[in-house]
Design a protein around this motif. Sequence first.
Motif, PDB file in Angstrom:
ATOM      1  N   ARG A  89      -3.774   9.398   2.232  1.00 47.38           N
ATOM      2  CA  ARG A  89      -2.350   9.697   2.289  1.00 47.38           C
ATOM      3  C   ARG A  89      -1.945  10.392   0.996  1.00 47.38           C
ATOM      4  O   ARG A  89      -2.152   9.862  -0.082  1.00 47.38           O
ATOM      5  CB  ARG A  89      -1.523   8.428   2.492  1.00 47.38           C
ATOM      6  CG  ARG A  89      -1.640   7.840   3.880  1.00 47.38           C
ATOM      7  CD  ARG A  89      -0.688   6.648   4.041  1.00 47.38           C
ATOM      8  NE  ARG A  89       0.707   7.057   3.846  1.00 47.38           N
ATOM      9  CZ  ARG A  89       1.474   7.559   4.790  1.00 47.38           C
ATOM     10  NH1 ARG A  89       0.982   7.725   6.025  1.00 47.38           N
ATOM     11  NH2 ARG A  89       2.713   7.890   4.552  1.00 47.38           N
ATOM     12  N   SER A  90      -1.390  11.574   1.120  1.00 49.18           N
ATOM     13  CA  SER A  90      -1.034  12.371  -0.047  1.00 49.18           C
ATOM     14  C   SER A  90       0.478  12.477  -0.189  1.00 49.18           C
ATOM     15  O   SER A  90       1.199  12.715   0.791  1.00 49.18           O
ATOM     16  CB  SER A  90      -1.636  13.777   0.060  1.00 49.18           C
ATOM     17  OG  SER A  90      -1.170  14.613  -0.992  1.00 49.18           O
ATOM     18  N   GLU A  91       0.950  12.330  -1.428  1.00 50.11           N
ATOM     19  CA  GLU A  91       2.376  12.494  -1.697  1.00 50.11           C
ATOM     20  C   GLU A  91       2.791  13.964  -1.628  1.00 50.11           C
ATOM     21  O   GLU A  91       3.980  14.257  -1.500  1.00 50.11           O
ATOM     22  CB  GLU A  91       2.710  11.925  -3.077  1.00 50.11           C
ATOM     23  CG  GLU A  91       2.464  10.427  -3.205  1.00 50.11           C
ATOM     24  CD  GLU A  91       2.764   9.916  -4.597  1.00 50.11           C
ATOM     25  OE1 GLU A  91       3.049  10.774  -5.478  1.00 50.11           O
ATOM     26  OE2 GLU A  91       2.722   8.690  -4.814  1.00 50.11           O
ATOM     27  N   ARG A  92       1.827  14.863  -1.731  1.00 54.00           N
ATOM     28  CA  ARG A  92       2.129  16.285  -1.717  1.00 54.00           C
ATOM     29  C   ARG A  92       2.154  16.885  -0.316  1.00 54.00           C
ATOM     30  O   ARG A  92       2.557  18.029  -0.144  1.00 54.00           O
ATOM     31  CB  ARG A  92       1.099  17.040  -2.562  1.00 54.00           C
ATOM     32  CG  ARG A  92       1.153  16.679  -4.037  1.00 54.00           C
ATOM     33  CD  ARG A  92       0.150  17.492  -4.840  1.00 54.00           C
ATOM     34  NE  ARG A  92       0.323  17.265  -6.255  1.00 54.00           N
ATOM     35  CZ  ARG A  92       1.159  17.936  -7.033  1.00 54.00           C
ATOM     36  NH1 ARG A  92       1.900  18.889  -6.505  1.00 54.00           N
ATOM     37  NH2 ARG A  92       1.257  17.676  -8.325  1.00 54.00           N
ATOM     38  N   ALA A  93       1.717  16.142   0.671  1.00 54.12           N
ATOM     39  CA  ALA A  93       1.667  16.680   2.031  1.00 54.12           C
ATOM     40  C   ALA A  93       3.077  17.027   2.519  1.00 54.12           C
ATOM     41  O   ALA A  93       4.007  16.225   2.362  1.00 54.12           O
ATOM     42  CB  ALA A  93       1.020  15.676   2.977  1.00 54.12           C
ATOM     43  N   PRO A  94       3.264  18.199   3.102  1.00 52.79           N
ATOM     44  CA  PRO A  94       4.596  18.586   3.581  1.00 52.79           C
ATOM     45  C   PRO A  94       4.969  17.834   4.854  1.00 52.79           C
ATOM     46  O   PRO A  94       4.116  17.302   5.562  1.00 52.79           O
ATOM     47  CB  PRO A  94       4.449  20.089   3.851  1.00 52.79           C
ATOM     48  CG  PRO A  94       2.990  20.263   4.181  1.00 52.79           C
ATOM     49  CD  PRO A  94       2.264  19.261   3.320  1.00 52.79           C
ATOM     50  N   LYS A  95       6.260  17.829   5.137  1.00 57.59           N
ATOM     51  CA  LYS A  95       6.735  17.230   6.374  1.00 57.59           C
ATOM     52  C   LYS A  95       6.392  18.133   7.561  1.00 57.59           C
ATOM     53  O   LYS A  95       6.158  19.333   7.380  1.00 57.59           O
ATOM     54  CB  LYS A  95       8.248  17.006   6.304  1.00 57.59           C
ATOM     55  CG  LYS A  95       8.665  16.004   5.242  1.00 57.59           C
ATOM     56  CD  LYS A  95      10.176  15.818   5.238  1.00 57.59           C
ATOM     57  CE  LYS A  95      10.593  14.800   4.179  1.00 57.59           C
ATOM     58  NZ  LYS A  95      12.069  14.623   4.150  1.00 57.59           N
ATOM     59  N   PRO A  96       6.346  17.584   8.778  1.00 56.81           N
ATOM     60  CA  PRO A  96       6.044  18.420   9.954  1.00 56.81           C
ATOM     61  C   PRO A  96       6.991  19.601  10.053  1.00 56.81           C
ATOM     62  O   PRO A  96       8.195  19.484   9.818  1.00 56.81           O
ATOM     63  CB  PRO A  96       6.215  17.456  11.127  1.00 56.81           C
ATOM     64  CG  PRO A  96       5.973  16.101  10.545  1.00 56.81           C
ATOM     65  CD  PRO A  96       6.504  16.164   9.147  1.00 56.81           C
ATOM     66  N   ALA A  97       6.420  20.765  10.401  1.00 56.01           N
ATOM     67  CA  ALA A  97       7.215  21.987  10.466  1.00 56.01           C
ATOM     68  C   ALA A  97       8.033  22.084  11.749  1.00 56.01           C
ATOM     69  O   ALA A  97       8.954  22.883  11.832  1.00 56.01           O
ATOM     70  CB  ALA A  97       6.301  23.206  10.337  1.00 56.01           C
ATOM     71  N   SER A  98       7.690  21.302  12.763  1.00 54.75           N
ATOM     72  CA  SER A  98       8.419  21.349  14.029  1.00 54.75           C
ATOM     73  C   SER A  98       8.332  19.990  14.705  1.00 54.75           C
ATOM     74  O   SER A  98       7.559  19.116  14.296  1.00 54.75           O
ATOM     75  CB  SER A  98       7.832  22.432  14.949  1.00 54.75           C
ATOM     76  OG  SER A  98       6.523  22.073  15.364  1.00 54.75           O
ATOM     77  N   ALA A  99       9.137  19.825  15.761  1.00 57.92           N
ATOM     78  CA  ALA A  99       9.117  18.568  16.510  1.00 57.92           C
ATOM     79  C   ALA A  99       7.872  18.438  17.372  1.00 57.92           C
ATOM     80  O   ALA A  99       7.561  17.348  17.858  1.00 57.92           O
ATOM     81  CB  ALA A  99      10.368  18.467  17.376  1.00 57.92           C
ATOM     82  N   ALA A 100       7.143  19.539  17.579  1.00 57.21           N
ATOM     83  CA  ALA A 100       5.968  19.500  18.440  1.00 57.21           C
ATOM     84  C   ALA A 100       4.830  18.702  17.803  1.00 57.21           C
ATOM     85  O   ALA A 100       4.072  18.029  18.513  1.00 57.21           O
ATOM     86  CB  ALA A 100       5.506  20.919  18.757  1.00 57.21           C
ATOM     87  N   GLU A 101       4.698  18.772  16.490  1.00 61.12           N
ATOM     88  CA  GLU A 101       3.597  18.061  15.835  1.00 61.12           C
ATOM     89  C   GLU A 101       3.721  16.546  15.963  1.00 61.12           C
ATOM     90  O   GLU A 101       2.742  15.877  16.331  1.00 61.12           O
ATOM     91  CB  GLU A 101       3.519  18.492  14.373  1.00 61.12           C
ATOM     92  CG  GLU A 101       3.178  19.967  14.200  1.00 61.12           C
ATOM     93  CD  GLU A 101       3.363  20.425  12.771  1.00 61.12           C
ATOM     94  OE1 GLU A 101       3.420  19.551  11.874  1.00 61.12           O
ATOM     95  OE2 GLU A 101       3.435  21.643  12.543  1.00 61.12           O
ATOM     96  N   PRO A 102       4.883  15.935  15.675  1.00 59.78           N
ATOM     97  CA  PRO A 102       4.993  14.481  15.911  1.00 59.78           C
ATOM     98  C   PRO A 102       4.808  14.093  17.376  1.00 59.78           C
ATOM     99  O   PRO A 102       4.248  13.034  17.676  1.00 59.78           O
ATOM    100  CB  PRO A 102       6.417  14.157  15.430  1.00 59.78           C
ATOM    101  CG  PRO A 102       6.764  15.251  14.479  1.00 59.78           C
ATOM    102  CD  PRO A 102       6.082  16.466  15.005  1.00 59.78           C
ATOM    103  N   GLU A 103       5.240  14.952  18.282  1.00 57.21           N
ATOM    104  CA  GLU A 103       5.062  14.658  19.698  1.00 57.21           C
ATOM    105  C   GLU A 103       3.586  14.673  20.080  1.00 57.21           C
ATOM    106  O   GLU A 103       3.112  13.804  20.828  1.00 57.21           O
ATOM    107  CB  GLU A 103       5.841  15.666  20.544  1.00 57.21           C
ATOM    108  CG  GLU A 103       5.646  15.527  22.046  1.00 57.21           C
ATOM    109  CD  GLU A 103       6.108  14.207  22.604  1.00 57.21           C
ATOM    110  OE1 GLU A 103       5.704  13.859  23.733  1.00 57.21           O
ATOM    111  OE2 GLU A 103       6.888  13.490  21.922  1.00 57.21           O
ATOM    112  N   LEU A 104       2.847  15.640  19.548  1.00 63.99           N
ATOM    113  CA  LEU A 104       1.411  15.686  19.815  1.00 63.99           C
ATOM    114  C   LEU A 104       0.723  14.468  19.209  1.00 63.99           C
ATOM    115  O   LEU A 104      -0.175  13.872  19.828  1.00 63.99           O
ATOM    116  CB  LEU A 104       0.823  16.980  19.251  1.00 63.99           C
ATOM    117  CG  LEU A 104      -0.677  17.195  19.456  1.00 63.99           C
ATOM    118  CD1 LEU A 104      -1.020  17.202  20.943  1.00 63.99           C
ATOM    119  CD2 LEU A 104      -1.137  18.490  18.789  1.00 63.99           C
TER     120      LEU A 104
END
Length: 355
Positions: A217-232
């Motif tokens: 788990r990285s603190e530098r990782a960006p948030k999901p760019a779209s709603a499709a990624e969390p849905e997948l």
Amino acid sequence: MTENVAQWWARRQWSKDLTVPYAVGTYRADWQRFPALVRQFHPELNAGVVLSQIPPAADVYVQWECDAGHRFIATPQEQRSRPGGTRRRSAWCPWCAELAAPSRIRAAQPDAGTHPCGHARDPRRIENDPDDDRCYLCRRLDRTAMSREQLVALATPGSRAALSRENGTATRYSWQCSDGHPAYTATVERILGGRRCPVCRNARGGAARVAVGEAFRSERAPKPASAAEPELRRRIAQRLDVDLDCTAVRVARPFHDQLEVWPDIIIPELRVAIEYDTIGRYGLEHVGPRETSDRRKDRLLRAVGWEVVRVRCRPLSLLGPYDVEASGVTDAVVERLLSRLGEIRGDLIVDAYRR
């Protein structure tokens, strides 16, 4: 729904019941007013269809290539309206438009002589210490434990001669990392302040504490760019009993000044990274230089024992042997993803994680 050229052409062949639904030259009069677009269009990039066969109002994704070699995807209407209120040549290409900001040109400064330390005077600088007439850099070095010779040794060979004559700290030079990371540019003041190799600085945030090839788990990782990624991610979690909380994978070589990469979904148990790619709102994502960056990211992951599966939404083409073509996040896409995982790690191993 917008389609790529091959799908659009096949659909028009079916609807018109003709091998060539639009003859060459049908829309020549509509396009000849846009010579820049005529130069940017290449039939070999668009399933052999020529520009005069495409209606200006067609809802189709077309691939263009500007004179500078930038490739991007846009519909005919988007490309015809791209210049907006400007008529610069760069306005026809989104990449050139981003690079078109004019550079600041400084006027030549008169020779103001030299300081007692032997370095040139800068007439633009207001010296604040009347008792010490040395250049600002020499006085700045007195407040550190570093000599000018040590500072020059940190620079790349091509920058050392100019740095030895430097009289300030605002100029940017090229520097080398003692750990062998790629050369980087920074001002003298940043080097004196301890902000040196960006790869080393970024790695202290987490990647330096993780072994190469490990997920974390990285603190530098960006948030999901779209709603499709969390849905997948949610649909995969319903099908597989795996840990999907990791956000980064440690790689052996730097990627954009990072020793970690951030796939959209990481499955540590199978050592597989899943990416969800679309062209984005403006048709600039995952094409041209960004596609080159995606390929390099995939190579870095495979070099540390991982495999990559990309869900490529139309009109993007497939990059790797296990990529999946899709138009959105559906159960069918998830099923094809699970099939790809079986091809990569074996059906028996993947079945062991099925819910």
